[in-house]
Design an enzyme around this catalytic site. Structure first.
Site, mmCIF file in Angstrom:
data_model
loop_
_atom_site.group_PDB
_atom_site.id
_atom_site.type_symbol
_atom_site.label_atom_id
_atom_site.label_comp_id
_atom_site.label_asym_id
_atom_site.label_seq_id
_atom_site.Cartn_x
_atom_site.Cartn_y
_atom_site.Cartn_z
ATOM 1 N N ASP B 17 0.844 -1.306 -0.044
ATOM 2 C CA ASP B 17 0.096 -0.074 0.140
ATOM 3 C C ASP B 17 0.869 1.058 0.073
ATOM 4 O OD1 ASP B 17 0.792 0.448 2.651
ATOM 5 O OD2 ASP B 17 -0.860 -0.455 3.626
ATOM 6 N N TRP B 47 -12.612 -28.591 -3.002
ATOM 7 C CA TRP B 47 -14.165 -28.387 -2.257
ATOM 8 C C TRP B 47 -14.942 -28.631 -3.441
ATOM 9 C CZ3 TRP B 47 -12.644 -29.161 2.071
ATOM 10 C CH2 TRP B 47 -11.793 -28.257 2.637
ATOM 11 N N PRO B 60 -15.622 -22.461 5.788
ATOM 12 C CA PRO B 60 -15.656 -21.175 5.970
ATOM 13 C C PRO B 60 -15.195 -20.623 7.460
ATOM 14 C CG PRO B 60 -17.921 -22.082 5.546
ATOM 15 C CD PRO B 60 -16.917 -23.044 5.327
ATOM 16 N N LYS B 90 -17.792 -29.214 15.947
ATOM 17 C CA LYS B 90 -18.193 -28.809 14.501
ATOM 18 C C LYS B 90 -17.530 -27.725 14.188
ATOM 19 C CE LYS B 90 -23.417 -29.512 14.060
ATOM 20 N NZ LYS B 90 -24.262 -28.716 13.631
#
Lengths: 139, 139, 139, 139
Positions: B17, B47, B60, B90
């Site tokens: 930047d 995936w 995700p 999970k």
């Protein structure tokens, strides 16, 4: 209540990944933009001007964190609300909440410093004390 | 010691930047890529294949955090080491360290889930239990 | 005169590179977003809806070109004007002009097709004839 | 035959869009990186060093064009071959071909200049004659 600012952004196709939803890394980019928009709304000069006048190149991050509550996708408008949660001597904490209508999409927290370049090496930077005048503008 | 993988990336001009250094948001992109490279090295299918075979679209993020220790700039090679720190029912926790030679540049932590699409709405997703076979490949 | 649409975008810090100016690749991203905003303004449904209803996943590019007239930097607002210059049987040509006030910053030209996925391989796509109803909306 | 260089890049998940394929704007980013890798392979110093030594900040683009021949997706390796096709007084033309194995994925053409900053305004730049020594390194 600290001063806050809302930055609106419409999610673009290119912001979404093969899962059809916003790639999480974009929230960090948008929170960063929302931080700069917050400063602009408060009256802090652009980093171009501050670098010329005082050597300060901006507010690089020491730490960033975000939680992703709900997916968003392209064509949706996000309202990102930003404020400074805490001011320390050399660092400060920004908070962001991105909402789509009333639904919280993501929340972020950034620890930032005001920084100048090291003499002799433009890619090395170091933190300086937070300028009191700018802090006053943002509170 | 859990299994780990090193993903090498050469920093590009476009990653930097106006402060001349890597924009922090790129570390999140690279950590995400390093996560996928970790899975590939462990033998977890793409995936694309998992979506076709079991509906799983990927992993995700629920939460992401990174600390930025030293600046990096274009032309430098970063070695990103990645491993799974914790497996829950999970969700699981990935860790990343980006180094330039012996210097730590950034460290990251991601909380991820294995997810499928909600029936009827491809932009809504939900977590499923971690497939035991893939966990075994990654440990 | 064909129908046109103006999409406003404020340049962000992260869009700029170590030369302090917008990295040219961003103009292609913004022109792409301006194309989608043009379709939305004309009443063409989202690609999510078109994929579900007719299999059309969007308007991928066959060719893209841009000329960079003047540099822009963060904090500046760009107005991107977009229209369709030519309709062919299976492709069409979009034009974009990005202005900051009266100053032309960049001009772009895209050749696009309407596409569906190849059966059996979601990463292969093929062009289909331009839907007459959508063309009529955009003229 | 001019000197050429091959830059390998593995496509990342984040590079792909909801159509499951690489978003075209990324090819422009990768061609830009391949240009810099070409210069590095030829022995041209980093733009950090050239800015310090001669004021030259790099080779900004005047024009960019690309054709997209076949889609690519994440996990695939692209080999980007780059060379200078023409040297003019103040500009030069770079060419790029991205291949996956023997399949051409995309071809690009960039018109670039060597540039310095305008005195007094770091965001304004102007072209300078191409340094003969660097041209010699790249031929």
């Amino acid at each position: 209540m600290p001063r806050s600012h809302i930055h609106r952004y419409r999610v673009a196709f290119v912001d979404c990944d093969p899962a059809q939803i916003v790639h999480f890394s974009n929230y960090f980019r948008w929170f960063d933009t929302a931080s700069r928009e917050f400063f602009t709304a408060c009256g802090v000069p652009s980093w171009r001007d501050t670098e010329r006048d005082s050597g300060i190149i901006g507010t690089p991050l020491v730490d960033a964190q975000a939680s992703f509550r709900n997916p968003a996708t392209y064509g949706e408008d996000l309202d990102i609300e930003s404020w400074v949660e805490a001011w320390n001597t050399k660092s400060f904490v920004m908070r962001h909440v991105a909402r789509r209508g009333d639904t919280v999409i993501a929340e972020g927290r950034e620890v930032r410093v005001f920084a100048v370049r090291e003499a002799g090496d433009p890619t090395r930077i170091r933190a300086v004390p937070i300028p009191a005048a700018w802090r006053a503008l943002c509170e």
